[in-house]
Every structure is written in structure tokens, then in C-alpha cells.
Motif scaffolding. Structure first.
Motif, short mmCIF file in Angstrom:
data_model
loop_
_atom_site.label_atom_id
_atom_site.label_comp_id
_atom_site.label_asym_id
_atom_site.label_seq_id
_atom_site.Cartn_x
_atom_site.Cartn_y
_atom_site.Cartn_z
N ALA A 62 0.83 -1.20 0.00
CA ALA A 62 0.00 0.00 0.00
C ALA A 62 0.86 1.26 0.00
O ALA A 62 0.54 2.24 -0.67
N LEU A 63 1.97 1.23 0.72
CA LEU A 63 2.81 2.41 0.81
C LEU A 63 3.72 2.59 -0.40
O LEU A 63 3.99 3.71 -0.82
N SER A 90 -7.59 3.07 -6.90
CA SER A 90 -8.56 2.05 -7.31
C SER A 90 -7.97 0.89 -8.10
O SER A 90 -8.64 -0.11 -8.29
N ALA A 91 -6.73 0.98 -8.56
CA ALA A 91 -6.12 -0.11 -9.33
C ALA A 91 -6.12 -1.39 -8.49
O ALA A 91 -5.68 -1.39 -7.34
N ILE A 92 -6.60 -2.48 -9.07
CA ILE A 92 -6.69 -3.76 -8.36
C ILE A 92 -5.42 -4.56 -8.63
O ILE A 92 -5.13 -4.89 -9.79
N PRO A 93 -4.68 -4.89 -7.58
CA PRO A 93 -3.45 -5.67 -7.78
C PRO A 93 -3.75 -7.15 -8.00
O PRO A 93 -4.79 -7.64 -7.58
N GLU A 122 -11.19 -5.86 -2.79
CA GLU A 122 -12.53 -5.33 -3.03
C GLU A 122 -12.44 -3.83 -3.26
O GLU A 122 -11.73 -3.13 -2.54
N ALA A 123 -13.17 -3.36 -4.28
CA ALA A 123 -13.30 -1.92 -4.48
C ALA A 123 -13.98 -1.34 -3.24
O ALA A 123 -14.86 -1.97 -2.65
N HIS A 124 -13.53 -0.16 -2.85
CA HIS A 124 -14.08 0.44 -1.63
C HIS A 124 -14.15 1.95 -1.82
O HIS A 124 -13.21 2.67 -1.46
N GLY A 125 -15.25 2.42 -2.39
CA GLY A 125 -15.38 3.86 -2.63
C GLY A 125 -14.21 4.35 -3.45
O GLY A 125 -13.94 3.87 -4.53
N GLY A 127 -10.74 3.93 -3.83
CA GLY A 127 -9.69 3.02 -3.42
C GLY A 127 -10.16 1.58 -3.35
O GLY A 127 -11.14 1.19 -3.97
N LYS A 128 -9.44 0.82 -2.54
CA LYS A 128 -9.72 -0.62 -2.43
C LYS A 128 -9.30 -1.11 -1.06
O LYS A 128 -8.57 -0.44 -0.33
N VAL A 129 -9.74 -2.32 -0.74
CA VAL A 129 -9.31 -3.02 0.46
C VAL A 129 -8.71 -4.34 0.02
O VAL A 129 -9.34 -5.10 -0.72
#
Length: 139
Positions: A62-63, A90-93, A122-125, A127-129
Motif C-alpha cells: 500500500a505504501l 482504485s487499481a486492483i493488484p 474489493e473496491a471500496h469507494g 480506493g480498495k481493500v
């Protein structure tokens, strides 16, 4: 910041919530240490070691791969640990097979995929989680 406590006399924390600043790689060992403290009596032999490795990988990703900070949440219910790292890109790894002579880069999600009992993105507003779960058995 610690949130929540278990019922009973031990009063051990059951949730870790930490905001991590942009490019603050010193936060990685701090988050790992906080998780170790929270998991002191959780899981079978090796379970907390796997949790520490995987949370380190997700926080580092993430960092390193975003220009924003992240929010780390780790929650323990009796036999299960769920860790979520939310970032604001929002890019999904996707896990990728690392190149042999690429040093130690590129292995984070592969480790999560191999060692976690379950994991996902998961997309989260905005960004993502990226999350994983461990059931507390030995690694």
C-alpha cells in the motif's frame, strides 16, 4: 490506536486500527509489532508469525505502490483473524510470479495467496481493500 476488548478478565484487545501515512515505511514494523502484541495468546504455533509476515506485505504494498496513506484494520474473533489494508488508489493488484533476479520485489501477494486461509481485493469507494483471513491453526 487500539479498539475493542475481549469479554472476561484478560481484557486483551480484539481489534487494531492504524492509519499509515504516505511513504511512511517505518510504519511497517510498528504495525507488525502492534499485531504481535494483539495476537500474543491467539492461534497455534506459527499462526501469529504468518499473520505478521502477511500484514507486513500488505502494508508495504500500500505504501510503495500508492501516493497516499493506508488504513490498517486487524480483527480477532475467537479462532479467526481478518486483516484489511485500505488504500486510496482504485487499481486492483494481482499476484504475479516474480522474476528470479528481481531481488525480493514482487512476492507480497503471492505470499498472501499461498499462506492465508482466504484473501481478496474489493473496491471500496475511492480506493480498495486488500484483505486476508487466518484461522489460527499452526502454519
Amino acid at each position: 490506536m487500539w479498539v475493542g476488548v475481549m469479554a472476561g478478565e484478560a481484557r486483551e484487545p480484539t481489534q487494531l486500527l492504524r492509519k499509515v501515512g504516505c511513504e511512511d515505511l517505518t510504519a511497517v514494523p510498528e504495525v507488525r509489532h502492534a499485531l504481535r502484541k494483539m495476537l500474543r495468546t491467539w492461534g497455534g504455533p506459527g499462526a501469529s508469525d504468518v499473520a505478521e509476515l502477511l500484514i507486513s506485505e500488505l502494508v508495504t504494498n500500500a505504501l510503495v505502490h500508492t501516493d497516499h496513506g493506508a488504513v490498517v484494520t486487524a480483527t480477532v474473533v475467537p479462532d479467526n483473524l481478518r486483516v484489511e489494508v485500505r488504500d486510496f488508489v482504485s487499481a486492483i493488484p494481482e499476484p504475479r510470479v516474480p522474476i528470479a533476479d528481481d531481488g525480493t520485489n514482487g512476492r507480497g501477494l503471492v505470499l498472501v495467496q499461498e499462506l492465508a486461509d482466504s484473501w481478496g481485493v474489493e473496491a471500496h469507494g475511492v480506493g480498495k481493500v486488500v484483505w486476508f483471513e487466518l484461522n489460527g491453526r499452526a502454519a
